[in-house]
Scaffold this motif. Structure first.
Motif, PDB file in Angstrom:
ATOM      1  N   SER A   5       0.794  -1.228   0.000  1.00 29.02           N
ATOM      2  CA  SER A   5       0.000   0.000   0.000  1.00 29.02           C
ATOM      3  C   SER A   5       0.827   1.279   0.000  1.00 29.02           C
ATOM      4  O   SER A   5       0.248   2.380  -0.001  1.00 29.02           O
ATOM      5  N   HIS A   6       2.164   1.155  -0.013  1.00 21.25           N
ATOM      6  CA  HIS A   6       2.951   2.385   0.104  1.00 21.25           C
ATOM      7  C   HIS A   6       4.366   2.184  -0.420  1.00 21.25           C
ATOM      8  O   HIS A   6       5.203   1.577   0.236  1.00 21.25           O
ATOM      9  N   GLN A   7       4.622   2.701  -1.608  1.00 25.79           N
ATOM     10  CA  GLN A   7       5.985   2.715  -2.145  1.00 25.79           C
ATOM     11  C   GLN A   7       6.144   3.925  -3.059  1.00 25.79           C
ATOM     12  O   GLN A   7       5.169   4.611  -3.344  1.00 25.79           O
ATOM     13  N   HIS A   8       7.375   4.176  -3.492  1.00 27.40           N
ATOM     14  CA  HIS A   8       7.673   5.369  -4.268  1.00 27.40           C
ATOM     15  C   HIS A   8       8.472   5.015  -5.524  1.00 27.40           C
ATOM     16  O   HIS A   8       9.219   4.032  -5.540  1.00 27.40           O
ATOM     17  N   TYR A   9       8.311   5.849  -6.546  1.00 23.30           N
ATOM     18  CA  TYR A   9       9.199   5.831  -7.707  1.00 23.30           C
ATOM     19  C   TYR A   9       9.692   7.254  -7.922  1.00 23.30           C
ATOM     20  O   TYR A   9       8.959   8.227  -7.651  1.00 23.30           O
ATOM     21  N   TRP A  10      10.930   7.379  -8.406  1.00 17.85           N
ATOM     22  CA  TRP A  10      11.405   8.709  -8.781  1.00 17.85           C
ATOM     23  C   TRP A  10      12.477   8.624  -9.857  1.00 17.85           C
ATOM     24  O   TRP A  10      13.141   7.619 -10.016  1.00 17.85           O
ATOM     25  N   LYS A  11      12.590   9.719 -10.582  1.00 14.18           N
ATOM     26  CA  LYS A  11      13.607   9.894 -11.619  1.00 14.18           C
ATOM     27  C   LYS A  11      14.279  11.221 -11.332  1.00 14.18           C
ATOM     28  O   LYS A  11      13.673  12.286 -11.483  1.00 14.18           O
ATOM     29  N   LEU A  12      15.525  11.163 -10.865  1.00 15.58           N
ATOM     30  CA  LEU A  12      16.167  12.332 -10.281  1.00 15.58           C
ATOM     31  C   LEU A  12      16.265  13.513 -11.244  1.00 15.58           C
ATOM     32  O   LEU A  12      16.140  14.672 -10.817  1.00 15.58           O
ATOM     33  N   ASP A  13      16.483  13.245 -12.529  1.00 11.84           N
ATOM     34  CA  ASP A  13      16.675  14.365 -13.448  1.00 11.84           C
ATOM     35  C   ASP A  13      15.392  15.150 -13.699  1.00 11.84           C
ATOM     36  O   ASP A  13      15.405  16.173 -14.394  1.00 11.84           O
ATOM     37  N   ARG A  14      14.269  14.718 -13.115  1.00  9.42           N
ATOM     38  CA  ARG A  14      13.047  15.519 -13.184  1.00  9.42           C
ATOM     39  C   ARG A  14      13.200  16.801 -12.374  1.00  9.42           C
ATOM     40  O   ARG A  14      12.516  17.785 -12.623  1.00  9.42           O
ATOM     41  N   GLY A  15      14.046  16.764 -11.333  1.00  9.82           N
ATOM     42  CA  GLY A  15      14.428  17.997 -10.659  1.00  9.82           C
ATOM     43  C   GLY A  15      13.582  18.440  -9.483  1.00  9.82           C
ATOM     44  O   GLY A  15      13.826  19.515  -8.941  1.00  9.82           O
TER      45      GLY A  15
END
Length: 280
Positions: A5-15
């Motif tokens: 029920s709780h996790q994250h995704y990210w792409k650092l160059d999005r800033g």
């Protein structure tokens, strides 16, 4: 269906992930669905809820675009600025997406949590309570007194407390967290609790399974089997534990504190309650 029920995704160059710095070495890289999928499959999870990690509307759009191409994402918890007069417009736009399931308030990041008690903030939450919109509440245990006062004004909010309200696990402190969580659970039947984010409130390098026993026991006692849900908080959890360790930790703590933990109750914890709360 088993749901994280709780996790994250990210792409650092999005800033827009300023809080992820090179000092956080484990986190300072991109984390995307292909990175989580092996862990979900190994632990028999069918899907996950991805939760915002940046306080921007653009990140919510990004997560919804990921959901379009990722079967394992069953829901997206986005971000809204309730101080923005256009918050309802942003909500309406996001809610057109079939996988948008609600938004998160980052109380933890507020210098003074009392701003939540200001009339415009309360009115905004009353609007979402009337719409029965799921709202994640990222709150630190030191802010629970304010959360109690807020929810007394918005008693019908469909809310979930993230990370069991971040108690002081590393110090082994239970009060006033324990009493405040009991008060919230008893007074607000539409309030849920995520058994997530616990390892990063413990000693990253030296935590022991028994450090979490009393916290898991009380969360189950206060909220009951119908209002708790498992969340990994991956990849933030990588600071202190592997995904396998998280699942094993919760399973072993439950086996110690809950003799009534039968298959039906565990199914609620590991997916059924998330499905109910987020209206999946």
């Amino acid at each position: 269906m088993r749901i994280d029920s709780h996790q994250h995704y990210w792409k650092l160059d999005r800033g827009d992930y300023g809080w992820i710095t090179p000092a956080k070495t484990v986190l300072y890289r991109d984390y995307l669905p292909e990175d989580l999928l092996p862990h979900l499959l190994k632990n028999d999870f069918d899907a996950s809820i991805v939760v915002q990690a940046a306080a921007t509307l653009e990140e919510t759009d990004y997560l919804l675009s990921l959901a379009d191409s990722t079967d394992s994402i069953i829901g997206v918890v986005g971000w809204l600025d309730l101080n923005d007069p256009a918050y309802q417009e942003h909500y309406e736009r996001f809610s057109q997406h079939s996988k948008y399931v609600g938004f998160r308030i980052m109380i933890q990041a507020m210098e003074d949590a009392n701003v939540m008690l200001e009339p415009h903030f309360v009115e905004a939450l009353k609007f979402f309570a009337e719409q029965d919109v799921p709202v994640d509440l990222l709150v630190h245990c030191s802010q629970l007194d304010v959360l109690i006062r807020l929810l007394d004004q918005v008693p019908n909010l469909r809310g979930v407390i993230d990370h069991i309200a971040k108690p002081l696990i590393a110090e082994g402190v239970l009060e006033p967290w324990r009493t405040q969580m009991s008060t919230l659970a008893a007074s607000h039947p539409k309030l849920y609790c995520k058994l997530s984010g616990m390892v990063t409130e413990a000693d990253f390098e030296a935590w022991k399974p028994e450090d979490f026993t009393l916290y898991v026991e009380h969360a189950l006692e206060a909220f009951g089997w119908d209002r708790v849900m498992y969340g990994s908080d991956w990849p933030v959890s990588n600071l202190a534990a592997s995904y396998d360790q998280l699942v094993d930790l919760l399973n072993t703590r439950i086996s110690l504190v809950a003799e009534d933990a039968d298959e039906e109750k565990l199914a609620k914890l590991f997916g059924g309650n998330a499905k109910e709360f987020y209206k999946l």
